[in-house]
Scaffold this motif. Structure first.
Motif, PDB file in Angstrom:
ATOM      1  N   SER A  39      10.186   3.248  -1.944  1.00 15.54           N
ATOM      2  CA  SER A  39       8.617   2.360  -1.858  1.00 15.54           C
ATOM      3  C   SER A  39       9.089   1.277  -2.572  1.00 15.54           C
ATOM      4  CB  SER A  39       7.667   3.260  -2.174  1.00 15.54           C
ATOM      5  OG  SER A  39       7.392   3.448  -3.733  1.00 15.54           O
ATOM      6  N   ALA A  40       9.765   1.245  -3.985  1.00 21.09           N
ATOM      7  CA  ALA A  40      10.122   0.315  -4.769  1.00 21.09           C
ATOM      8  C   ALA A  40      11.005  -0.642  -4.073  1.00 21.09           C
ATOM      9  CB  ALA A  40      10.551   0.621  -6.005  1.00 21.09           C
ATOM     10  N   ILE A  41      11.859   0.005  -3.369  1.00 21.09           N
ATOM     11  CA  ILE A  41      13.140  -0.918  -2.846  1.00 21.09           C
ATOM     12  C   ILE A  41      12.458  -1.509  -1.806  1.00 21.09           C
ATOM     13  CG2 ILE A  41      15.198  -0.806  -1.494  1.00 21.09           C
ATOM     14  CD1 ILE A  41      15.808   1.694  -3.185  1.00 21.09           C
ATOM     15  N   ALA A  58      -2.363  -1.987  -2.652  1.00 28.00           N
ATOM     16  CA  ALA A  58      -1.639  -1.061  -3.583  1.00 28.00           C
ATOM     17  C   ALA A  58      -2.811  -0.238  -4.220  1.00 28.00           C
ATOM     18  CB  ALA A  58      -0.865  -1.831  -4.517  1.00 28.00           C
ATOM     19  N   LEU A  59      -3.756  -0.753  -4.739  1.00 30.81           N
ATOM     20  CA  LEU A  59      -4.532   0.053  -5.573  1.00 30.81           C
ATOM     21  C   LEU A  59      -5.425   0.937  -4.504  1.00 30.81           C
ATOM     22  CD1 LEU A  59      -5.526  -2.290  -8.347  1.00 30.81           C
ATOM     23  CD2 LEU A  59      -4.666  -0.119  -8.649  1.00 30.81           C
ATOM     24  N   ARG A  60      -5.680   0.517  -3.483  1.00 27.12           N
ATOM     25  CA  ARG A  60      -6.541   1.435  -2.212  1.00 27.12           C
ATOM     26  C   ARG A  60      -5.570   2.522  -2.093  1.00 27.12           C
ATOM     27  NH1 ARG A  60      -7.945  -4.102   0.823  1.00 27.12           N
ATOM     28  NH2 ARG A  60      -9.576  -4.680  -0.124  1.00 27.12           N
ATOM     29  N   GLY A  61      -4.244   2.331  -2.102  1.00 27.63           N
ATOM     30  CA  GLY A  61      -3.454   3.471  -1.603  1.00 27.63           C
ATOM     31  C   GLY A  61      -3.565   4.525  -2.875  1.00 27.63           C
ATOM     32  N   VAL A 111       1.354   1.357 -11.491  1.00 23.94           N
ATOM     33  CA  VAL A 111      -0.254   1.445 -11.397  1.00 23.94           C
ATOM     34  C   VAL A 111      -0.772   0.585 -12.522  1.00 23.94           C
ATOM     35  CG1 VAL A 111      -2.176   3.109 -11.536  1.00 23.94           C
ATOM     36  CG2 VAL A 111      -0.296   3.657 -10.227  1.00 23.94           C
ATOM     37  N   VAL A 112      -0.401   0.837 -13.640  1.00 23.69           N
ATOM     38  CA  VAL A 112      -0.919   0.124 -14.953  1.00 23.69           C
ATOM     39  C   VAL A 112      -0.511  -1.348 -14.665  1.00 23.69           C
ATOM     40  CG1 VAL A 112      -0.408  -0.264 -17.274  1.00 23.69           C
ATOM     41  CG2 VAL A 112      -0.457   1.852 -16.515  1.00 23.69           C
ATOM     42  N   ALA A 113       0.472  -1.697 -14.278  1.00 26.42           N
ATOM     43  CA  ALA A 113       0.746  -3.160 -13.869  1.00 26.42           C
ATOM     44  C   ALA A 113       0.108  -3.807 -12.786  1.00 26.42           C
ATOM     45  CB  ALA A 113       2.308  -3.451 -13.405  1.00 26.42           C
ATOM     46  N   MET A 142       0.745  -1.147   0.016  1.00 25.16           N
ATOM     47  CA  MET A 142       0.116   0.059   0.140  1.00 25.16           C
ATOM     48  C   MET A 142       0.723   1.115  -0.093  1.00 25.16           C
ATOM     49  SD  MET A 142      -2.955   0.953   2.507  1.00 25.16           S
ATOM     50  CE  MET A 142      -4.210   2.054   2.247  1.00 25.16           C
ATOM     51  N   PHE A 143       2.087   1.179   0.683  1.00 24.22           N
ATOM     52  CA  PHE A 143       2.997   2.393   0.752  1.00 24.22           C
ATOM     53  C   PHE A 143       3.277   2.787  -0.568  1.00 24.22           C
ATOM     54  CE2 PHE A 143       7.536   4.049   1.335  1.00 24.22           C
ATOM     55  CZ  PHE A 143       6.944   5.186   1.815  1.00 24.22           C
ATOM     56  N   TRP A 144       3.446   1.968  -1.453  1.00 26.38           N
ATOM     57  CA  TRP A 144       3.690   2.463  -2.925  1.00 26.38           C
ATOM     58  C   TRP A 144       2.814   3.092  -3.539  1.00 26.38           C
ATOM     59  CZ3 TRP A 144       7.081  -0.916  -6.925  1.00 26.38           C
ATOM     60  CH2 TRP A 144       7.597  -0.214  -7.910  1.00 26.38           C
ATOM     61  N   GLY A 145       1.432   2.661  -3.352  1.00 26.31           N
ATOM     62  CA  GLY A 145       0.199   3.195  -3.929  1.00 26.31           C
ATOM     63  C   GLY A 145      -0.161   4.632  -3.184  1.00 26.31           C
TER      64      GLY A 145
END
Length: 406
Positions: free
Chosen positions: A17-19, A95-98, A370-372, A1-4
């Motif tokens: 966030s990716a790392i 992730a999408l909720r974020g 996001v697309v992925a 969720m953090f990346w989102g």
């Protein structure tokens, strides 16, 4: 969720966030299931072909000062897709909720900034004012959100829920206002039109009596949009810049730069169509071919041309196949999940064709993630509707078990 949650923030936070997600995946276990999910995805082989050809060109062609950075960005594209596809359904939903939550928050911040006003803090600078590629990234992310809201609104209208439909369509209009007035982006405006058209074709394919009126309404909407002064001025400026560039004028106008980049990069591909000039070779060739005023750019504002110049036509086709496979994967799923993924992938395809939307981490690290995620949900069972679970349901407490009565 953090990346989102941080996709709209400066690129350093997004890299963090990716790392962190990569480390979390490495420590989470369940890799047999994750690898099986990756291998089952239609995107697996296009991504593997892209990585393999990149490494083959790296080992057989010359190296340059920019080779390391270009290789890192190229492999980061593949890794971002693979991380999203490796997620479980629950992980992808969080992730999408974020992403959805922060899209709403940032739209609220934009409304407050231009109505009431407040100090411009650095983390939100690229959301509130147009400052380079991170603002373009944010405009594209909001375009994905606005298109998704439009599709949701239409579904709620069909389900006779006018209240929800109006709220969703209002969100789409708000996004349109943002990408026209506060974060003006011709790429986002064109991508929005392409995504909405693709989503409508997906929704009403095989139903011409319903599709034709919708497309006619879309044409009227485009005609109305083209009459907005800000939109008119933006595209008129672009067309005048192209005409000036064709006449030999050199300036740093957006479409002037693209004209010379596309022309000279296409010639690079023609000169070495099989292997290209090597990973990192575009910059050196651009310095040698470009007008002096424009020689300092480090990417050609089109990722397919970038890959073609560095890895030849096979490299270009490998990168293109990833996005086209995403389009095909979304199209063949005839429900809301497929429709939303199709719209998101078309936005990425448009952005990649008109900007360095994958190569430039300012744009691509958030947009591609996001697309992925949207494409990840298309792997769920055909009868599943994962988007219905976007709002997490409260767990019902189970009743305590009583001892048996004899």
């Amino acid at each position: 969720m953090f990346w989102g949650l941080v996709v709209f923030m400066p690129v350093g936070v997004t890299y963090l966030s990716a790392i962190l997600l990569l480390l979390a995946l490495l420590g989470a276990g369940g890799w047999r299931e994750r690898i099986a999910r990756l291998r089952a995805s239609p995107l697996w082989w296009p991504v593997m072909a892209y990585v393999a050809w990149t490494l083959l060109v790296l080992t057989t062609q010359p190296h340059y000062p920019q080779t390391a950075s270009n290789l890192a960005h190229g492999l980061r594209i593949a890794l971002t897709i693979l991380m999203a596809l490796a997620l479980t359904r629950t992980e992808a939903m969080w992730a999408l909720r974020g992403f959805v939550l922060m899209a709403l928050v940032n739209m609220g911040l934009i409304a407050l900034y231009y109505s009431v006003g407040f100090p411009l803090l650095e983390p939100w600078r690229a959301v509130l004012v147009l400052i380079g590629n991170k603002s373009i990234s944010n405009a594209l992310l909001l375009t994905i959100f606005g298109t998704s809201a439009a599709m949701y609104g239409l579904s709620q209208l069909h389900a006779c829920r006018p209240g929800r439909a109006l709220l969703a369509l209002a969100a789409t209009l708000a996004v349109l206002a943002i990408i026209t007035l506060t974060l003006p982006s011709r790429t986002s405006q064109l991508a929005l039109l392409l995504a909405l058209a693709g989503a409508c074709l997906h929704r009403w394919r095989g139903q011409p009596k319903r599709l034709l009126p919708v497309l006619a309404l879309g044409v009227l909407a485009v005609a109305g949009l083209s009459q907005i002064p800000a939109v008119q001025q933006s595209f008129q400026l672009g067309l005048s810049e192209v005409a000036a560039a064709q006449a030999g004028t050199v300036s740093e106008g957006s479409w002037v730069v693209r004209y010379y980049m596309y022309r000279d990069t296409a010639q690079m591909i023609i000169d070495k169509p099989l292997t290209g000039w090597g990973i990192g070779g575009w910059t050196q060739q651009w310095h040698a071919r470009a007008p002096a005023l424009l020689a300092d750019y480090n990417m050609p504002h089109n990722d397919f041309l970038w890959m073609g110049a560095q890895a030849g036509l096979p490299g270009l086709l490998c990168l293109l196949s990833i996005l086209l496979t995403g389009v095909w994967q979304s199209w063949r799923r005839p429900d809301m999940t497929g429709r939303l993924a199709l719209a998101a992938t078309l936005i990425a395809l448009a952005a990649t064709s008109l900007n360095s939307a994958l190569r430039d981490a300012q744009i691509g690290l958030s947009l591609l993630w996001v697309v992925a995620l949207y494409l990840r949900l298309t792997q769920e069972a055909p009868d599943a509707a994962p988007w219905r679970d976007l709002w997490p349901k409260r767990q019902q407490a189970s009743a305590p078990k009583l001892p048996p009565v004899f």
